[in-house]
Design a protein around this motif. Structure first.
Motif, PDB file in Angstrom:
ATOM      1  N   LEU A  63      -1.699  17.329  61.236  1.00  0.00           N
ATOM      2  CA  LEU A  63      -3.032  18.127  61.422  1.00  0.00           C
ATOM      3  C   LEU A  63      -3.104  18.899  62.579  1.00  0.00           C
ATOM      4  CD1 LEU A  63      -5.366  15.133  60.530  1.00  0.00           C
ATOM      5  CD2 LEU A  63      -4.427  16.746  58.841  1.00  0.00           C
ATOM      6  N   SER A  64      -2.267  18.973  63.440  1.00  0.00           N
ATOM      7  CA  SER A  64      -2.277  19.712  64.754  1.00  0.00           C
ATOM      8  C   SER A  64      -2.571  21.297  64.728  1.00  0.00           C
ATOM      9  CB  SER A  64      -1.212  19.408  65.615  1.00  0.00           C
ATOM     10  OG  SER A  64      -0.090  19.882  65.268  1.00  0.00           O
ATOM     11  N   LYS A  65      -2.392  21.826  63.657  1.00  0.00           N
ATOM     12  CA  LYS A  65      -2.452  23.418  63.599  1.00  0.00           C
ATOM     13  C   LYS A  65      -4.084  23.553  62.966  1.00  0.00           C
ATOM     14  CE  LYS A  65       0.517  25.160  65.653  1.00  0.00           C
ATOM     15  NZ  LYS A  65       1.854  25.915  65.364  1.00  0.00           N
ATOM     16  N   LEU A  66      -4.881  22.435  62.581  1.00  0.00           N
ATOM     17  CA  LEU A  66      -6.173  22.638  61.990  1.00  0.00           C
ATOM     18  C   LEU A  66      -7.116  23.056  63.172  1.00  0.00           C
ATOM     19  CD1 LEU A  66      -6.696  19.845  59.639  1.00  0.00           C
ATOM     20  CD2 LEU A  66      -6.271  22.301  58.851  1.00  0.00           C
ATOM     21  N   PRO A  67      -8.347  23.907  62.826  1.00  0.00           N
ATOM     22  CA  PRO A  67      -8.977  24.294  63.861  1.00  0.00           C
ATOM     23  C   PRO A  67      -9.635  23.014  64.616  1.00  0.00           C
ATOM     24  CG  PRO A  67      -9.747  25.396  61.958  1.00  0.00           C
ATOM     25  CD  PRO A  67      -8.729  24.402  61.692  1.00  0.00           C
ATOM     26  N   GLU A  68      -9.924  21.831  64.102  1.00  0.00           N
ATOM     27  CA  GLU A  68     -10.323  20.798  64.454  1.00  0.00           C
ATOM     28  C   GLU A  68      -9.677  19.521  64.127  1.00  0.00           C
ATOM     29  OE1 GLU A  68     -14.613  20.478  63.676  1.00  0.00           O
ATOM     30  OE2 GLU A  68     -15.150  22.091  64.524  1.00  0.00           O
ATOM     31  N   TRP A  69      -9.283  18.557  64.836  1.00  0.00           N
ATOM     32  CA  TRP A  69      -8.692  17.292  64.298  1.00  0.00           C
ATOM     33  C   TRP A  69      -8.962  16.448  65.327  1.00  0.00           C
ATOM     34  CZ3 TRP A  69      -4.337  15.817  67.556  1.00  0.00           C
ATOM     35  CH2 TRP A  69      -3.853  17.015  68.315  1.00  0.00           C
ATOM     36  N   GLU A  70      -8.925  15.119  64.947  1.00  0.00           N
ATOM     37  CA  GLU A  70      -9.107  13.836  66.033  1.00  0.00           C
ATOM     38  C   GLU A  70      -7.834  13.345  66.164  1.00  0.00           C
ATOM     39  OE1 GLU A  70     -12.087  11.727  64.629  1.00  0.00           O
ATOM     40  OE2 GLU A  70     -13.668  13.243  64.868  1.00  0.00           O
ATOM     41  N   THR A  71      -7.036  12.839  65.009  1.00  0.00           N
ATOM     42  CA  THR A  71      -5.954  12.117  65.123  1.00  0.00           C
ATOM     43  C   THR A  71      -4.766  13.133  64.605  1.00  0.00           C
ATOM     44  OG1 THR A  71      -6.149  11.159  62.845  1.00  0.00           O
ATOM     45  CG2 THR A  71      -6.637   9.711  64.902  1.00  0.00           C
ATOM     46  N   ARG A  72      -3.584  13.200  65.180  1.00  0.00           N
ATOM     47  CA  ARG A  72      -2.734  14.197  64.892  1.00  0.00           C
ATOM     48  C   ARG A  72      -2.190  13.999  63.548  1.00  0.00           C
ATOM     49  NH1 ARG A  72       2.681  16.514  68.048  1.00  0.00           N
ATOM     50  NH2 ARG A  72       3.290  17.653  65.994  1.00  0.00           N
ATOM     51  N   PHE A  73      -1.717  12.925  63.020  1.00  0.00           N
ATOM     52  CA  PHE A  73      -1.230  12.694  61.739  1.00  0.00           C
ATOM     53  C   PHE A  73      -1.977  11.802  60.804  1.00  0.00           C
ATOM     54  CE2 PHE A  73       2.431  12.690  64.817  1.00  0.00           C
ATOM     55  CZ  PHE A  73       3.033  13.785  64.413  1.00  0.00           C
ATOM     56  N   LEU A  88      -4.988   6.053  43.190  1.00  0.00           N
ATOM     57  CA  LEU A  88      -5.609   5.786  44.414  1.00  0.00           C
ATOM     58  C   LEU A  88      -4.815   6.553  45.447  1.00  0.00           C
ATOM     59  CD1 LEU A  88      -7.879   4.273  46.029  1.00  0.00           C
ATOM     60  CD2 LEU A  88      -6.148   2.310  45.936  1.00  0.00           C
ATOM     61  N   ARG A  89      -5.575   7.149  46.084  1.00  0.00           N
ATOM     62  CA  ARG A  89      -4.845   7.614  47.426  1.00  0.00           C
ATOM     63  C   ARG A  89      -5.245   6.949  48.609  1.00  0.00           C
ATOM     64  NH1 ARG A  89      -6.461  12.559  46.479  1.00  0.00           N
ATOM     65  NH2 ARG A  89      -4.880  13.264  45.112  1.00  0.00           N
ATOM     66  N   ILE A  90      -4.611   6.374  49.279  1.00  0.00           N
ATOM     67  CA  ILE A  90      -4.968   5.899  50.746  1.00  0.00           C
ATOM     68  C   ILE A  90      -4.328   6.798  51.815  1.00  0.00           C
ATOM     69  CG2 ILE A  90      -4.915   3.839  52.101  1.00  0.00           C
ATOM     70  CD1 ILE A  90      -3.874   2.602  49.197  1.00  0.00           C
ATOM     71  N   LYS A  91      -5.342   6.954  52.740  1.00  0.00           N
ATOM     72  CA  LYS A  91      -4.844   7.808  53.903  1.00  0.00           C
ATOM     73  C   LYS A  91      -5.070   6.981  55.155  1.00  0.00           C
ATOM     74  CE  LYS A  91      -6.132  12.424  51.845  1.00  0.00           C
ATOM     75  NZ  LYS A  91      -6.657  13.727  52.294  1.00  0.00           N
ATOM     76  N   VAL A  92      -4.182   7.352  56.158  1.00  0.00           N
ATOM     77  CA  VAL A  92      -4.387   6.387  57.352  1.00  0.00           C
ATOM     78  C   VAL A  92      -4.192   7.383  58.392  1.00  0.00           C
ATOM     79  CG1 VAL A  92      -3.279   4.483  58.741  1.00  0.00           C
ATOM     80  CG2 VAL A  92      -3.203   4.434  56.360  1.00  0.00           C
ATOM     81  N   PRO A  93      -5.145   7.556  59.577  1.00  0.00           N
ATOM     82  CA  PRO A  93      -5.010   8.112  60.534  1.00  0.00           C
ATOM     83  C   PRO A  93      -3.926   7.752  61.353  1.00  0.00           C
ATOM     84  CG  PRO A  93      -7.000   6.911  60.616  1.00  0.00           C
ATOM     85  CD  PRO A  93      -6.487   6.496  59.458  1.00  0.00           C
ATOM     86  N   VAL A  94      -3.277   8.261  62.018  1.00  0.00           N
ATOM     87  CA  VAL A  94      -1.959   8.012  63.143  1.00  0.00           C
ATOM     88  C   VAL A  94      -2.154   8.718  64.183  1.00  0.00           C
ATOM     89  CG1 VAL A  94       0.347   7.728  63.169  1.00  0.00           C
ATOM     90  CG2 VAL A  94      -0.526   7.540  61.043  1.00  0.00           C
ATOM     91  N   GLY A  95      -2.141   8.274  65.592  1.00  0.00           N
ATOM     92  CA  GLY A  95      -2.295   8.782  66.629  1.00  0.00           C
ATOM     93  C   GLY A  95      -1.020   9.621  66.982  1.00  0.00           C
ATOM     94  N   GLU A  96      -1.259  10.561  68.074  1.00  0.00           N
ATOM     95  CA  GLU A  96      -0.064  11.407  68.434  1.00  0.00           C
ATOM     96  C   GLU A  96       0.629  10.513  69.400  1.00  0.00           C
ATOM     97  OE1 GLU A  96      -1.289  14.940  70.319  1.00  0.00           O
ATOM     98  OE2 GLU A  96       0.652  15.903  70.516  1.00  0.00           O
ATOM     99  N   GLU A  97       0.185   9.605  70.398  1.00  0.00           N
ATOM    100  CA  GLU A  97       0.826   8.988  71.173  1.00  0.00           C
ATOM    101  C   GLU A  97       1.526   7.527  70.426  1.00  0.00           C
ATOM    102  OE1 GLU A  97       1.540   9.252  74.529  1.00  0.00           O
ATOM    103  OE2 GLU A  97       0.460  11.262  74.245  1.00  0.00           O
TER     104      GLU A  97
END
Lengths: 189, 160
Positions: A63-73, A88-97
């Motif tokens: 997501l890092s090219k979006l104007p706004e993002w919190e977690t990178r992946f 069913l679509r399951i999404k999981v936020p994944v941090g950059e570090e």
């Protein structure tokens, strides 16, 4: 089962672990925490109302090219219920570090190669994966090419490149190749 | 009477002439160009009219390496090895846009033209090339094998 009911069932069972949800085109999407990913998959597979027997896809988004993002992946898992005709679509936020999520291979063995592909392309590591190594690219490749900060045309040749010669046409390897070599600290050719 | 120079020159011509009509190819086919290669090899265009009808799937028996399609960096050691296993004299044809220049690929995975790793004798343009272009490329290669040079226009000079 209607997508709204599906989301409600998962929200009832997991409560605060569901970070968000929406429906689109008849599919349900839930955003869950990495800690609960395995439990959500187990619940979706084994609960008689849900019965998502089939894992369609595991992929990720940078997501890092979006104007706004919190977690990178964002890890995306698609499940299919043949019995109840639902997706069913399951999404999981994944941090950059230290990008790291639990593997779902124990629940869906089909996730094995998908997770290797996500590791190969995005560098997200899967805890509990039996054989986490590159699947499409070769071991000598450095970096993960679907990350947005990877230069799209940076290459890692396995065979030494030769100075090309063509009668009447004098050309050499492009400047940018030399630039990449200098970036990596290699001596100029 | 049999001046050494006279005899050697004639022998070279005979060898060149016989080589150009018995080119055994190694088709290294990786992509959609292979369909055009098959079309050229089959009876409509009939590459055997030019003496190049026998594909050899052992590089040791082949004279000319047809690289037909996109070559990725992961595949390049295999291609290099096939080339190294061929016996001299040997020739290489880059068949189509991808093998010649990388084509429309400009990314982390693709070799931007096989002349980065192999010496190439003939480039056949097209995405994929029509069979007529392939036959033209073959004729140009035959001229090169026979020892004739190409002019600045890139066309074969048939005289001299």
């Amino acid at each position: 089962m209607a997508p709204e009911e599906l989301i409600e069932t998962i929200r009832e069972r997991f409560g605060d672990a569901v970070l968000g949800s929406h429906t689109a085109h008849g599919d349900a999407t839930v955003v869950v925490t990495p800690e609960e990913l395995r439990n959500v998959c187990q619940f979706a597979r084994d609960e008689p109302q849900l019965r998502f027997e089939l894992l369609l896809d595991v992929t990720a988004v940078d997501l890092s090219k979006l104007p706004e993002w919190e977690t990178r992946f964002e890890l995306v898992v698609h499940l299919r219920s043949i019995e109840n005709v639902a997706i069913l679509r399951i999404k999981v936020p994944v941090g950059e570090e230290d990008p790291r999520v639990p593997s779902v291979t124990k629940i869906y063995p089909a996730a094995n190669w998908f997770e290797r592909e996500v590791y190969d392309m995005f560098g997200i590591e899967f805890d509990g994966h039996p054989d986490l190594r590159r699947i499409l690219l070769y071991d000598e490749f450095e970096g993960h090419p679907l990350r947005k900060d990877y230069p799209f045309d940076r290459q890692h040749p396995l065979v030494p490149l030769r100075e090309a010669w063509t009668p009447g046409i004098a050309w050499k390897l492009e400047e940018r190749w030399g630039q990449y070599a200098r970036d990596r600290g290699e001596p100029p050719a | 009477m049999f001046d050494g120079g006279f005899l050697t020159t004639q022998l070279d011509k005979v060898i060149g002439w016989s080589r150009k009509y018995s080119l055994f190819q190694y088709p290294f086919v990786t992509a959609c160009c292979g369909m055009e290669f098959m079309s050229t090899a089959c009876s409509h265009y009939d590459i055997s009219r030019f003496g190049a009808e026998i594909p050899r799937f052992s590089p040791r028996q082949a004279d000319v390496l047809f690289v037909v399609g996109t070559i990725s960096h992961k595949l390049s050691p295999v291609l290099k090895r096939v080339y190294d296993q061929m016996c001299n004299p040997k020739w290489v044809v880059a068949f189509g846009a991808c093998a010649s220049t990388g084509g429309f690929y400009d990314n982390y995975a693709t070799v931007m033209g096989i002349d980065r790793i192999l010496p190439v004798d003939i480039y056949i343009a097209g995405c994929p090339p029509r069979p007529e272009a392939v036959l033209d490329g073959l004729l140009q290669l035959q001229a090169k094998v026979e020892g004739r040079t190409t002019g600045e226009s890139g066309l074969v000079q048939t005289s001299g």
